[in-house]
Scaffold this active site. Structure first.
Site, PDB file in Angstrom:
ATOM      1  N   GLY D  29       3.142  -1.730   1.861  1.00  0.00           N
ATOM      2  CA  GLY D  29       3.625  -2.893   2.594  1.00  0.00           C
ATOM      3  C   GLY D  29       4.217  -3.894   1.620  1.00  0.00           C
ATOM      4  O   GLY D  29       3.991  -3.794   0.402  1.00  0.00           O
ATOM      5  N   ASN D  30       5.024  -4.807   2.123  1.00  0.00           N
ATOM      6  CA  ASN D  30       5.607  -5.829   1.262  1.00  0.00           C
ATOM      7  C   ASN D  30       6.070  -7.006   2.093  1.00  0.00           C
ATOM      8  O   ASN D  30       6.451  -6.866   3.239  1.00  0.00           O
ATOM      9  CB  ASN D  30       6.768  -5.254   0.442  1.00  0.00           C
ATOM     10  N   GLY D  47       5.240  -0.854  -5.859  1.00  0.00           N
ATOM     11  CA  GLY D  47       4.124  -0.007  -6.291  1.00  0.00           C
ATOM     12  C   GLY D  47       3.012  -0.701  -7.047  1.00  0.00           C
ATOM     13  O   GLY D  47       2.134  -0.035  -7.600  1.00  0.00           O
ATOM     14  N   SER D  75      10.398  -4.270  -4.615  1.00  0.00           N
ATOM     15  CA  SER D  75      10.041  -3.298  -3.579  1.00  0.00           C
ATOM     16  C   SER D  75      11.196  -2.359  -3.255  1.00  0.00           C
ATOM     17  O   SER D  75      12.355  -2.790  -3.213  1.00  0.00           O
ATOM     18  CB  SER D  75       9.652  -4.056  -2.308  1.00  0.00           C
ATOM     19  N   SER D  76      10.895  -1.106  -3.000  1.00  0.00           N
ATOM     20  CA  SER D  76      11.955  -0.141  -2.686  1.00  0.00           C
ATOM     21  C   SER D  76      12.633  -0.487  -1.360  1.00  0.00           C
ATOM     22  O   SER D  76      13.707   0.014  -1.056  1.00  0.00           O
ATOM     23  CB  SER D  76      11.393   1.282  -2.655  1.00  0.00           C
ATOM     24  N   ASP D  77      12.019  -1.347  -0.550  1.00  0.00           N
ATOM     25  CA  ASP D  77      12.627  -1.771   0.705  1.00  0.00           C
ATOM     26  C   ASP D  77      13.457  -3.055   0.554  1.00  0.00           C
ATOM     27  O   ASP D  77      13.845  -3.663   1.559  1.00  0.00           O
ATOM     28  CB  ASP D  77      11.533  -2.003   1.758  1.00  0.00           C
ATOM     29  N   HIS D  96       6.800  -6.161   5.989  1.00  0.00           N
ATOM     30  CA  HIS D  96       6.894  -4.740   6.343  1.00  0.00           C
ATOM     31  C   HIS D  96       5.549  -4.105   6.035  1.00  0.00           C
ATOM     32  O   HIS D  96       5.018  -4.250   4.938  1.00  0.00           O
ATOM     33  CB  HIS D  96       7.991  -4.082   5.505  1.00  0.00           C
ATOM     34  N   HIS D  98       2.802  -0.511   7.123  1.00  0.00           N
ATOM     35  CA  HIS D  98       2.623   0.750   7.843  1.00  0.00           C
ATOM     36  C   HIS D  98       1.306   0.654   8.620  1.00  0.00           C
ATOM     37  O   HIS D  98       0.518   1.592   8.635  1.00  0.00           O
ATOM     38  CB  HIS D  98       2.598   1.935   6.870  1.00  0.00           C
ATOM     39  N   ASP D 121       2.502 -13.993  25.288  1.00  0.00           N
ATOM     40  CA  ASP D 121       2.326 -15.223  24.512  1.00  0.00           C
ATOM     41  C   ASP D 121       3.305 -15.282  23.345  1.00  0.00           C
ATOM     42  O   ASP D 121       3.572 -16.356  22.812  1.00  0.00           O
ATOM     43  CB  ASP D 121       0.890 -15.302  23.933  1.00  0.00           C
ATOM     44  N   HIS D 172       9.515   5.419  11.347  1.00  0.00           N
ATOM     45  CA  HIS D 172       9.118   4.760  10.115  1.00  0.00           C
ATOM     46  C   HIS D 172       7.929   3.821  10.382  1.00  0.00           C
ATOM     47  O   HIS D 172       6.798   4.287  10.466  1.00  0.00           O
ATOM     48  CB  HIS D 172      10.343   4.036   9.541  1.00  0.00           C
ATOM     49  N   TYR D 230       0.530 -25.593  24.248  1.00  0.00           N
ATOM     50  CA  TYR D 230      -0.402 -24.883  23.371  1.00  0.00           C
ATOM     51  C   TYR D 230      -0.307 -25.499  21.979  1.00  0.00           C
ATOM     52  O   TYR D 230       0.781 -25.843  21.521  1.00  0.00           O
ATOM     53  CB  TYR D 230      -0.042 -23.395  23.303  1.00  0.00           C
TER      54      TYR D 230
END
Lengths: 233, 233, 233, 233
Positions: D29-30, D47, D75-77, D96, D98, D121, D172, D230
């Site tokens: 994740g990132n 990584g 990040s690779s993304d 991002h 998983h 909501d 993905h 709210y």
């Protein structure tokens, strides 16, 4: 004792990761770390609770399964580790757990299909489930034969142990391996994660589709290919 | 007080394992520890939260269900424990929980099939689900009859209480036992684990197959047979 | 401030139980505690994270929904609480969560059947799911109408609010109540537990059967009947 | 270094929320945080385990994906983040993960229907699942094209990025965004929660109904409309 200090410590630390990662209940798992030059590995003693482990308690065993050093009896799965070290010539660690979702797939006798990029980040193949063993193998040298069942399953599918570092033994549970004991445990956690997501995926969509080849290849290559750009290189 | 100190302490420690192992919500569980020579057991007081328990608060009860010592009322399930101690002549501990997956199997009125070696490591039989009790038994001495329902279920299937240390009471929840209270709690955690994996297995493969006999026997024998090689002997 | 100190403290402590029991994500829940003599209740301020709460931040509101004391805006669900306090004349606390399994049942618009004694220990009825509200009610005074939808659902099934301290609001989520705010939160946790086990039960056995009446009654009576023998009396 | 201190710190803190909220295994994740005036963002290095992160290790990248400052590989993304910042002109953070249930929906290639008010909501639309990418896009500039696939999916459904701050990328995993990195992570946790409850809802009732429009609108408006009530306003 000095001689095997490094693999004792590596095996100890890797074993202690299992409960931290939620991969074992009580003593239902074991990790080993190999010294390939000496052709020996350090493995968890059988039935000893994780909170009573220490590096000193790890048992040193050779690749034929003979205990070389250690006062305790090694894991009852030791011969499976020995066979894998003997035949998978570049691996340095093996992990075995009964983690919940991976074990359920093993119990269902099904390969885990590549349903997403989390899976493809680690391998381009479905995770194989080795067929249940014959009665003859079970009644023979069971743990030794378990190792050969794993080797045969990969051979049948024509996948090398370097391309696939995880497997389900049908009716039993997962085994994983890698360059180090730490990597083997990492693979056990990844497998459990993939197994859980695949289970939920099929529950959401009964006829979920396997990933297309281009995407499988892309994700694997960006992490492991020669031009990979994941991690710090 | 001195007289029963050992079982009070054993019952207290075993009860405290239930929340640690995630097997109870609030006070929905109880463990007892028996002194078979004295024909008494120490059991959790009814409705007392786990964080307010102490060894001193355990209630001492005889095998007919009479309170022998203690200021608090014993668990409402006490008579079930008493009946089991009276009829299962070598057990030293009993645990009762409403753990999530085992209870769901009890609610579904189904035995848990042996789907894998995790199960076979502990018993060669499906985990039996005792039939729901008759209206007469329910309206009679309910907790007492619950004990007899458990005994009958094993008798019907021709399984001894030493071969099978866990059972589901239909519509209710699991009971487990063992040589000690600690072992009874261990069995509760194992049962919950087996129940969860069996549920996922059937979700993954609707027609999952029961383990073959040779494998069931092999796994049971390597842990519990006369030539067992699991643990430190 | 002194005047409402007791209910502020009770509401604060009960609200803090929600994250500890795993019943809320972020701020998706609220608990109130009433002083029935003063006809007011203390309720969580809207949108304030649990780790920033204090007893002083609780807002004091009367049974018509008017803020009596407090610098912060009360929970957006305040009018639902007000209506329930006004009509359920002996309750002292209300809890509202979006806990995972109970909310999923609410989203499926189904009552939760009595599948086991864990359920029957708390109520002899299926947990009702109030019908989705009409467009008119939604576009009107929504939170106020939510309270009436709950009251109507119980009336339709001819169940009193004292016999049934939990309900699912269709498409929305659970509300629970009780003599105290602490009891209301206890009921929220019990409901989530029942909801999870009922979901798993149906997954294990599609046509699971509702508990027989004699067993429902027995379990309810041993905990709540006039001759109850659960707890310390 | 001073120049980007604020976004480094914001990105670092938001990344550290991912393991705390149970949204990531290992490094899967990132999160990034943007400085829209400078047209740059700070993003997690590729990584690097979460327990080795620091604000200083965040990598500064411009909206075309060029690294501006930092010793580590981003990040690779990263290119997906860059494309989104360039086209979603008011967002300040992207996350991002998983996470298990959201990823399973992505793997099943299905939008998540609005089944309840927890969903409403946050948005009035089903959570879209972007179609799997073409082989050409995968073999081309993959991460860059992933960003465009997200943009196209919203365009096709005629939803603006301000109305919908979360999306599933088919096969993905989820991406989420918001005014800040903290809000993007909040959205990731909300999405996982919605995804889990939708999965359970469908398991409980195969033909669960989408929420009626009036209720969707009401819940969205009371949190986000011009007369919202709210939170603390």
């Amino acid at each position: 004792m000095k001689k095997y200090e490094y693999i004792r410590q590596a095996a100890y630390e890797a074993n202690m990761q299992l409960p931290k990662l939620g991969l074992v209940l009580f003593t239902f798992g074991n990790v080993s770390a190999a010294d390939r030059n000496e052709k020996v590995f350090a493995i968890k003693p059988s039935g000893v609770p994780y909170d009573q482990l220490s590096a000193e308690k790890m048992v040193i065993v050779d690749f034929d399964g003979n205990t070389i050093e250690g006062d305790l009896r090694p894991s009852s799965d030791t011969l499976t580790h020995a066979v894998l070290y003997k035949h998978f010539e570049t691996i340095g660690g093996i992990a075995h757990t009964h983690s919940c979702y991976a074990t359920a797939w093993a119990q269902s006798l099904r390969d885990i299909p590549v349903y997403g990029t989390t899976h493809a980040d680690h391998t381009t193949y479905d995770i194989p489930c080795a067929a249940p063993m014959s009665d003859e193998m079970i009644k023979g040298n069971y743990e030794y034969e378990t190792g050969f069942q794993i080797i045969s399953a990969l051979k049948e599918k024509n996948i090398s142990y370097e391309e696939m570092e995880m497997i389900l033994v049908g009716n039993h549970a997962p085994f994983t391996w890698g360059k180090t004991a730490e990597k083997a445990v990492y693979n056990s956690a990844v497998l459990e994660n993939i197994a859980q997501m695949a289970f939920i995926t099929e529950s959401i969509k009964a006829d979920a589709l396997r990933l297309k080849d281009a995407l499988i290849k892309k994700h694997y290559e960006r992490k492991h290919g020669k031009d990979s750009y994941y991690g710090q290189g």
